[in-house]
Scaffold this active site. Structure first.
Site, short mmCIF file in Angstrom:
data_model
loop_
_atom_site.label_atom_id
_atom_site.label_comp_id
_atom_site.label_asym_id
_atom_site.label_seq_id
_atom_site.Cartn_x
_atom_site.Cartn_y
_atom_site.Cartn_z
N ASP A 106 0.78 -1.24 0.00
CA ASP A 106 0.00 0.00 0.00
C ASP A 106 0.81 1.29 0.00
O ASP A 106 0.50 2.25 0.70
CB ASP A 106 -0.95 0.02 1.20
CG ASP A 106 -1.85 -1.20 1.27
OD1 ASP A 106 -1.91 -1.95 0.28
OD2 ASP A 106 -2.50 -1.40 2.30
N LYS A 167 -7.06 -4.19 -3.07
CA LYS A 167 -7.70 -4.87 -1.94
C LYS A 167 -8.50 -3.88 -1.11
O LYS A 167 -8.28 -2.66 -1.18
CB LYS A 167 -6.65 -5.56 -1.06
CG LYS A 167 -5.69 -4.63 -0.32
CD LYS A 167 -4.67 -5.44 0.47
CE LYS A 167 -3.66 -4.57 1.21
NZ LYS A 167 -4.25 -3.77 2.30
N CYS A 200 -2.09 -2.68 8.15
CA CYS A 200 -1.91 -3.65 7.06
C CYS A 200 -0.63 -4.46 7.21
O CYS A 200 -0.61 -5.66 6.93
CB CYS A 200 -1.95 -2.93 5.73
SG CYS A 200 -3.55 -2.13 5.40
#
Length: 283
Positions: A106, A167, A200
């Site tokens: 990310d 995602k 994450c």
């Protein structure tokens, strides 16, 4: 439990592996080998068949799981779990290009103004991706809700990445990622970096070790909006056995020898030290 009842009836068994549990059944009289086959049929895509395992039985007498006795066979309803044996301490933490994959989590444009020292972790991320290409290490890249948060920052060259996927789940461990990992024979280690450390990165790392993989988190290429969140996440993860390390340490560990044919190229990447940013501060 160890007496065969001498019939072909199926017996209900709860099969557990990692954080997962699934009820099923096996023929009465089933022994260790058949039970292992059953575990593989249920959880085969998550189990590294190259590792050694022990099957444990839940003991009502002791109120906990105990190692399956020698010669054990199924005769009545029970709970079993499969436990991967720990790696030999002398090999723990070793890295080799053929058994390693990089996870870039990310690193997206919309996070730039919010993440502490984002420029620094991007700079280190560039080194890692370049090193992965030189050494032939597969790279898997996630993007959290790219429709709203944008794509991976332009500074990161994703050329040759094995998988780049969107995602909404915080963890990177999704079915498409597990399928990609299954294509890497002998995979043992994941090198993980990106944002956010306490969300994450943390959830991805915990999911990976739950699948029997060794995780190395790159401290100089992971950050959060809050330095306190980052600090406590790294402390928690280190206590679980996850390795907190640095980009230079990982790249040099992957070549392991000055005589490695790619050593000079890796040396050029790390010739200038990684940024000594505020990531070193406690809060």
């Amino acid at each position: 439990m160890a007496d065969v009842q001498g019939n072909n009836n199926h017996v209900p068994v709860l099969f557990s592996y990692s954080v997962f549990s699934r009820p099923s059944s096996v023929p009465a009289g089933s022994g260790h080998e058949l039970l292992i086959q059953k575990f593989l049929s249920i959880y085969g895509h998550q189990i590294d068949v190259h590792r050694k395992f022990v099957v444990q039985l839940f003991s009502d007498e002791w109120g906990q799981y105990v190692d399956l006795p020698k010669g054990f066979v199924i005769s009545e309803k029970c709970k079993l779990r499969l436990i991967p044996l720990q790696m030999d301490i002398t090999t723990l933490g070793n890295l080799s290009p053929s058994t390693t994959v990089f996870f870039c989590c990310d690193m997206q444009e919309r996070f730039r103004p919010a993440i502490k020292y984002f420029g620094d972790i991007i700079s280190v991320g560039q080194r890692l991706l370049q090193g992965a290409r030189i050494l032939g290490v597969p790279v898997i890249v996630s993007e959290q809700y790219p429709k709203g948060l944008g794509s991976t920052v332009q500074e990161l060259d994703l050329t040759g990445a094995k998988l780049v996927f969107p995602k909404t789940k915080f963890s990177m461990v999704l079915p498409e990622v597990e399928a990609a990992l299954a294509e890497i024979p002998g995979l043992r280690s994941v090198v993980l970096f990106g944002v956010e450390t306490h969300v994450c990165i943390q959830q991805t790392a915990l999911d990976l070790i739950g699948r029997g993989l060794e995780v190395h988190i790159i401290a100089d290429s992971t950050s959060s909006r809050s330095m306190m969140d980052r600090m406590f996440a790294l402390e928690r993860l280190a206590r679980t056995g996850i390795i907190i390390t640095t980009s230079e340490s990982v790249l040099l560990q992957l070549v392991s020898d000055k005589e490695h044919p790619k050593f000079k190229e890796i040396q050029n990447i790390i010739k200038a030290s990684a940024p000594e940013s505020g990531l070193l501060s406690k809060v």
